[in-house]
Write a protein that holds these residues in place. Structure first.
Motif, PDB file in Angstrom:
ATOM      1  N   ASN A 184       0.865  -1.164   0.000  1.00  0.00           N
ATOM      2  CA  ASN A 184       0.000   0.000   0.000  1.00  0.00           C
ATOM      3  C   ASN A 184       0.903   1.216   0.000  1.00  0.00           C
ATOM      4  OD1 ASN A 184      -1.785   2.219   1.177  1.00  0.00           O
ATOM      5  ND2 ASN A 184      -3.241   0.552   0.960  1.00  0.00           N
ATOM      6  N   TRP A 284       0.520  -1.599   5.738  1.00  0.00           N
ATOM      7  CA  TRP A 284      -0.779  -2.140   6.113  1.00  0.00           C
ATOM      8  C   TRP A 284      -1.557  -2.534   4.881  1.00  0.00           C
ATOM      9  CZ3 TRP A 284      -4.613   0.680   3.895  1.00  0.00           C
ATOM     10  CH2 TRP A 284      -4.380   2.029   3.651  1.00  0.00           C
ATOM     11  N   THR A 286      -5.686  -4.305   3.619  1.00  0.00           N
ATOM     12  CA  THR A 286      -7.078  -4.592   3.955  1.00  0.00           C
ATOM     13  C   THR A 286      -7.486  -5.869   3.243  1.00  0.00           C
ATOM     14  OG1 THR A 286      -7.563  -2.227   4.166  1.00  0.00           O
ATOM     15  CG2 THR A 286      -9.442  -3.720   3.929  1.00  0.00           C
ATOM     16  N   SER A 288      -9.466  -8.756   1.232  1.00  0.00           N
ATOM     17  CA  SER A 288     -10.514  -8.735   0.216  1.00  0.00           C
ATOM     18  C   SER A 288     -11.791  -9.344   0.780  1.00  0.00           C
ATOM     19  CB  SER A 288     -10.054  -9.509  -1.024  1.00  0.00           C
ATOM     20  OG  SER A 288      -9.777 -10.861  -0.682  1.00  0.00           O
ATOM     21  N   VAL A 293      -5.377 -11.487   1.939  1.00  0.00           N
ATOM     22  CA  VAL A 293      -4.602 -10.264   1.744  1.00  0.00           C
ATOM     23  C   VAL A 293      -3.493 -10.574   0.741  1.00  0.00           C
ATOM     24  CG1 VAL A 293      -5.094  -9.266   3.996  1.00  0.00           C
ATOM     25  CG2 VAL A 293      -3.160 -10.805   3.765  1.00  0.00           C
ATOM     26  N   GLY A 306     -10.387 -10.075  10.985  1.00  0.00           N
ATOM     27  CA  GLY A 306      -9.745  -9.001  10.227  1.00  0.00           C
ATOM     28  C   GLY A 306     -10.570  -8.464   9.078  1.00  0.00           C
ATOM     29  N   ARG A 308     -12.556  -6.406   6.632  1.00  0.00           N
ATOM     30  CA  ARG A 308     -12.754  -4.983   6.365  1.00  0.00           C
ATOM     31  C   ARG A 308     -12.001  -4.091   7.360  1.00  0.00           C
ATOM     32  NH1 ARG A 308     -17.406  -7.548   5.714  1.00  0.00           N
ATOM     33  NH2 ARG A 308     -18.132  -7.015   7.805  1.00  0.00           N
ATOM     34  N   ARG A 309     -10.874  -4.591   7.890  1.00  0.00           N
ATOM     35  CA  ARG A 309     -10.046  -3.807   8.814  1.00  0.00           C
ATOM     36  C   ARG A 309      -8.672  -3.577   8.197  1.00  0.00           C
ATOM     37  NH1 ARG A 309     -11.565  -3.681  14.248  1.00  0.00           N
ATOM     38  NH2 ARG A 309     -13.768  -4.176  14.479  1.00  0.00           N
ATOM     39  N   LYS A 310      -8.022  -2.515   8.606  1.00  0.00           N
ATOM     40  CA  LYS A 310      -6.637  -2.289   8.203  1.00  0.00           C
ATOM     41  C   LYS A 310      -5.727  -3.124   9.102  1.00  0.00           C
ATOM     42  CE  LYS A 310      -7.108   2.396   6.330  1.00  0.00           C
ATOM     43  NZ  LYS A 310      -6.662   3.804   6.443  1.00  0.00           N
ATOM     44  N   SER A 324      -3.321  -7.312  13.892  1.00  0.00           N
ATOM     45  CA  SER A 324      -4.457  -6.398  13.977  1.00  0.00           C
ATOM     46  C   SER A 324      -3.952  -5.053  14.463  1.00  0.00           C
ATOM     47  CB  SER A 324      -5.517  -6.953  14.929  1.00  0.00           C
ATOM     48  OG  SER A 324      -4.954  -7.218  16.199  1.00  0.00           O
ATOM     49  N   HIS A 328      -9.428  -6.180  17.675  1.00  0.00           N
ATOM     50  CA  HIS A 328     -10.249  -6.793  16.632  1.00  0.00           C
ATOM     51  C   HIS A 328     -10.864  -8.092  17.131  1.00  0.00           C
ATOM     52  CE1 HIS A 328      -8.016  -4.746  13.028  1.00  0.00           C
ATOM     53  NE2 HIS A 328      -8.467  -3.888  13.909  1.00  0.00           N
TER      54      HIS A 328
END
Length: 367
Positions: A184, A284, A286, A288, A293, A306, A308-310, A324, A328
């Motif tokens: 990212n 980091w 996110t 799918s 990831v 995890g 929908r979390r960064k 996490s 989380h």
């Protein structure tokens, strides 16, 4: 013929006829001048070309986040590259042999002919990062998953930790090293530029040398003398054989201007270069919708905790650690996978999954 009669005959407005009659030449379409889309990027492209004139347009596009077509950038880069020698001639570095003081080193890649079995039915050649001490000729070599700069940096950092010191001058042969890849954009500026900038903060000189490096050339010749089985082997077996051979080669190296102990004492202590070793392969991601990831060309499964979390990711040549970034789904999760050197593989079986909840640390099964 009156203007109004001309206007009726040609089906034009009278004012249009008057304007055309006042014109000195026949009317034609002319686009209003506007600045090129490449103009704002010129201050970004020029430093890259000054530092590396042979840099391709595709690599430049990744550095500057080029928004337009590739052909437009290629033509613009070609025009700037043609003017580069007149603007800022590249400095010519002397061969490494002129450095006679201890404490410097040469770095570069070597490609063994042996193919590596990278699991999942895939076999390919992997590069080896070499670092040769300039005066004592001490050699260290590390097998890499790829030739991308992030993997080169991971191997380089391990070599510096193995030596326990950082050479005051690192002369790099960057041929074959690819541009960095990113998980990212945020927090992932692991690039040659960042590496050089960090080194300059700690009194370590980084040189990209455009001439053959004698120490590296000699190391590559020595490595070609070793004969592996010629069959596909696993990375850990190859790395173990390579380390054993390098240790033996260091013991049998011929005449040296200085000893390894003298060379190491002339280097910079690791404690004095926290920034240089502090460039971490961390960022980091996110997951799918299906819970995977994408990391280093592969896909690693993350549980519902995890979704929908960064998530924070830390990668080495052997492991991928996913954490996490907050509280989380019942605690703080640390998920560790064995890194796959294959490509486009979906991994679902982690090596370890640790959850910390209310001060209690426990291991759970699965991702």
């Amino acid at each position: 013929m009156p203007i109004k009669q001309i206007a009726r005959h040609k089906h034009l407005a009278p004012n249009t006829v008057r304007r055309l009659l006042r014109s000195e030449r026949p009317p034609r379409y002319q686009r209003p001048p506007r600045p090129s889309v490449a103009a704002p990027f010129e201050p970004l492209i020029l430093p890259l070309l000054r530092r590396e004139p042979a840099l391709s347009a595709a690599e430049i596009a990744r550095h500057i986040d080029w928004p337009a077509s590739a052909s437009l950038l290629r033509s613009h880069v070609a025009r700037l590259r043609a003017t580069l020698p007149r603007m800022n001639p590249q400095p010519v570095f002397q061969p490494a042999a002129v450095l006679v003081d201890p404490g410097w080193a040469e770095c570069g890649l070597w490609w063994p002919k042996t193919e590596i079995t990278v699991w999942h039915g895939q076999v390919r050649r992997c590069p080896v990062l070499l670092m040769v001490a300039g005066a004592s000729r001490r050699l260290t070599a590390r097998l890499l998953p790829s030739s991308r700069f992030r993997d080169v940096w991971i191997g380089h950092r391990s070599q510096l930790q193995e030596w326990g010191a950082v050479p005051h001058t690192l002369r790099w042969d960057t041929e074959g090293i690819e541009s960095p890849w990113y998980f990212n954009r945020v927090g992932w500026d692991i690039s040659w530029d960042a590496y050089v900038a960090r080194a300059e903060l700690d009194d370590v000189t980084i040189q990209h040398v455009g001439v053959p490096l004698p120490g590296l050339a000699a190391a590559r010749r020595r490595l070609r003398q070793y004969r592996w089985t010629g069959q596909s082997i696993a990375p850990d077996s190859f790395a173990a054989d390579l380390m054993s051979w390098v240790e033996s080669a260091n013991e049998t190296t011929g005449s040296r201007p200085v000893s390894w102990q003298q060379e190491r004492s002339a280097m910079v202590a690791l404690t004095a270069t926290p920034e240089l070793l502090g460039i971490r392969s961390q960022g980091w991601v996110t997951p799918s919708d299906d819970g995977f990831v994408a990391i280093a060309g592969n896909h690693y499964l993350v549980g519902a905790w995890g979704a929908r979390r960064k998530l924070t990711v830390d990668i080495t040549d052997t492991t991928v650690t996913i954490r996490s970034s907050g509280y989380h789904a019942g605690g703080f999760h640390v998920l560790t996978y064995v890194r796959s050197w294959a490509a486009d593989v979906h991994l679902t079986d982690p090596q370890q999954h640790v959850v910390t909840h209310s001060g209690t640390r426990s291991e759970v099964q699965g991702p």
